[in-house]
Design a protein around this motif. Structure first.
Motif, mmCIF file in Angstrom:
data_model
loop_
_atom_site.group_PDB
_atom_site.id
_atom_site.type_symbol
_atom_site.label_atom_id
_atom_site.label_comp_id
_atom_site.label_asym_id
_atom_site.label_seq_id
_atom_site.Cartn_x
_atom_site.Cartn_y
_atom_site.Cartn_z
ATOM 1 N N THR A 195 0.832 -1.198 0.000
ATOM 2 C CA THR A 195 0.000 0.000 0.000
ATOM 3 C C THR A 195 0.869 1.252 0.000
ATOM 4 O O THR A 195 1.902 1.308 0.658
ATOM 5 C CB THR A 195 -0.930 0.038 1.227
ATOM 6 O OG1 THR A 195 -0.144 -0.040 2.433
ATOM 7 C CG2 THR A 195 -1.906 -1.129 1.202
ATOM 8 N N MET A 196 0.434 2.247 -0.760
ATOM 9 C CA MET A 196 1.093 3.560 -0.805
ATOM 10 C C MET A 196 0.007 4.607 -0.574
ATOM 11 O O MET A 196 -0.939 4.706 -1.368
ATOM 12 C CB MET A 196 1.799 3.771 -2.136
ATOM 13 C CG MET A 196 2.852 2.712 -2.445
ATOM 14 S SD MET A 196 3.599 2.898 -4.087
ATOM 15 C CE MET A 196 4.461 4.453 -3.866
ATOM 16 N N MET A 197 0.134 5.381 0.515
ATOM 17 C CA MET A 197 -0.944 6.271 0.936
ATOM 18 C C MET A 197 -0.437 7.700 1.162
ATOM 19 O O MET A 197 0.660 7.916 1.683
ATOM 20 C CB MET A 197 -1.569 5.770 2.246
ATOM 21 C CG MET A 197 -2.020 4.322 2.236
ATOM 22 S SD MET A 197 -3.390 4.013 1.121
ATOM 23 C CE MET A 197 -4.654 5.017 1.882
ATOM 24 N N LEU A 198 -1.264 8.663 0.761
ATOM 25 C CA LEU A 198 -1.028 10.079 1.029
ATOM 26 C C LEU A 198 -2.253 10.598 1.779
ATOM 27 O O LEU A 198 -3.385 10.335 1.364
ATOM 28 C CB LEU A 198 -0.847 10.856 -0.273
ATOM 29 C CG LEU A 198 -0.608 12.366 -0.162
ATOM 30 C CD1 LEU A 198 0.760 12.641 0.462
ATOM 31 C CD2 LEU A 198 -0.712 13.022 -1.535
ATOM 32 N N GLY A 199 -2.042 11.320 2.893
ATOM 33 C CA GLY A 199 -3.211 11.721 3.659
ATOM 34 C C GLY A 199 -2.981 12.886 4.603
ATOM 35 O O GLY A 199 -1.883 13.434 4.709
ATOM 36 N N LEU A 200 -4.071 13.253 5.297
ATOM 37 C CA LEU A 200 -4.079 14.353 6.251
ATOM 38 C C LEU A 200 -4.411 13.837 7.645
ATOM 39 O O LEU A 200 -5.166 12.868 7.794
ATOM 40 C CB LEU A 200 -5.112 15.408 5.848
ATOM 41 C CG LEU A 200 -4.921 16.078 4.485
ATOM 42 C CD1 LEU A 200 -6.098 17.001 4.190
ATOM 43 C CD2 LEU A 200 -3.614 16.858 4.441
ATOM 44 N N LYS A 201 -3.871 14.504 8.656
ATOM 45 C CA LYS A 201 -4.111 14.138 10.049
ATOM 46 C C LYS A 201 -4.439 15.402 10.832
ATOM 47 O O LYS A 201 -3.785 16.431 10.659
ATOM 48 C CB LYS A 201 -2.865 13.453 10.630
ATOM 49 C CG LYS A 201 -3.042 12.894 12.022
ATOM 50 C CD LYS A 201 -1.842 12.037 12.413
ATOM 51 C CE LYS A 201 -0.631 12.858 12.780
ATOM 52 N NZ LYS A 201 0.467 12.025 13.342
ATOM 53 N N SER A 202 -5.481 15.316 11.685
ATOM 54 C CA SER A 202 -5.869 16.496 12.468
ATOM 55 C C SER A 202 -6.135 16.117 13.921
ATOM 56 O O SER A 202 -6.510 14.983 14.231
ATOM 57 C CB SER A 202 -7.114 17.161 11.862
ATOM 58 O OG SER A 202 -8.180 16.238 11.778
ATOM 59 N N ASP A 203 -5.962 17.087 14.816
ATOM 60 C CA ASP A 203 -6.082 16.887 16.257
ATOM 61 C C ASP A 203 -7.558 16.868 16.670
ATOM 62 O O ASP A 203 -8.292 17.834 16.446
ATOM 63 C CB ASP A 203 -5.341 18.020 16.970
ATOM 64 C CG ASP A 203 -5.247 17.816 18.476
ATOM 65 O OD1 ASP A 203 -5.887 16.881 19.001
ATOM 66 O OD2 ASP A 203 -4.538 18.607 19.133
ATOM 67 N N ILE A 204 -8.003 15.754 17.268
ATOM 68 C CA ILE A 204 -9.378 15.672 17.780
ATOM 69 C C ILE A 204 -9.369 15.386 19.287
ATOM 70 O O ILE A 204 -10.329 14.827 19.821
ATOM 71 C CB ILE A 204 -10.198 14.601 17.034
ATOM 72 C CG1 ILE A 204 -9.564 13.212 17.224
ATOM 73 C CG2 ILE A 204 -10.345 14.944 15.564
ATOM 74 C CD1 ILE A 204 -10.491 12.078 16.808
#
Length: 219
Positions: A195-204
């Motif tokens: 798997t090759m993934m590009l993504g965003l992460k945010s503080d919850i």
């Protein structure tokens, strides 16, 4: 395929051994939500049955432990593949080619990370469970229609990976590469996927703290 798996696994083990001893200022007592998109690439004999199709999606949580260099990573991967049926199914009277199969894999991994100012590198590994969907076809004969159905199965899986993310104002942008072993054969072939993934992460964190307060009855 084995070379890729062993390389990623060695990176995970080596990375764990060199994880930082200083304070992690970005992940202390934090919970992050992340979502990504990318590709799932069949490896080895898996390519006899499955082929790469856009897209693969992922969503999950990054939950820091008491020592924030370690974390839990429950993640749902939604993988889509091209599919060629190789073996006749006694319940159906046609073989399918150029069709589509899907895997929904819940990974319950744990990992370690290292902070380099705003840049973070990480590695993870852990077990999972996969819901597999494979197409089947019946020729109805009298009206020249073909009836397409899907067969579902559940199987154990294992996921390992390495990646990096960079903190911008209000979010992280990240990339990772991983390997998944689905312990089910498809059309007589083992299932190995990169798997090759590009993504965003945010503080919850504030949201998760509020949920815990409501559940515990101490708002």
């Amino acid at each position: 395929m084995k070379v890729i798996f062993m390389s990623i696994l060695c990176l995970v083990i080596g990375y764990s051994a060199m994880a930082q001893t200083g304070a992690d200022t970005l992940h202390f007592k934090k919970v992050y939500y992340f979502g990504g998109t990318g590709l799932s690439i069949p490896l080895g004999k898996t390519k006899n049955v499955l082929s790469t199709k856009f897209f693969t999606g992922s969503m999950g949580l990054d939950i820091s432990l008491k020592n924030p260099k370690y974390y839990l990573l429950p993640t749902l991967y939604m993988m889509s593949f091209g599919y060629d049926q190789l073996e006749k199914d006694p319940d159906y009277n046609r073989l399918l080619s150029n069709s589509r199969a899907t895997m929904y894999t819940l990974s319950l991994a744990g990992g370690t990370r290292r902070q380099w100012d705003r840049l973070n590198t990480y590695a993870y590994a852990g077990p999972g469970v996969a819901l597999n969907s494979e197409p089947r076809a019946n020729d109805m004969g009298n009206n020249q229609n073909v009836d397409i159905e899907y067969k579902y199965s559940i199987s154990p899986a294992f996921k390992v990976g390495v990646g990096a993310d960079y903190k911008f104002k209000g979010f992280f942008l990240g990339f990772e590469i991983g390997y998944m072993r689905n312990f089910r054969e498809m059309e007589g072939n083992p299932v190995h996927v990169m798997t090759m993934m590009l993504g965003l992460k945010s503080d919850i964190t504030k949201i998760s703290d509020k949920v815990v307060e409501v559940i515990s009855g101490n708002p």
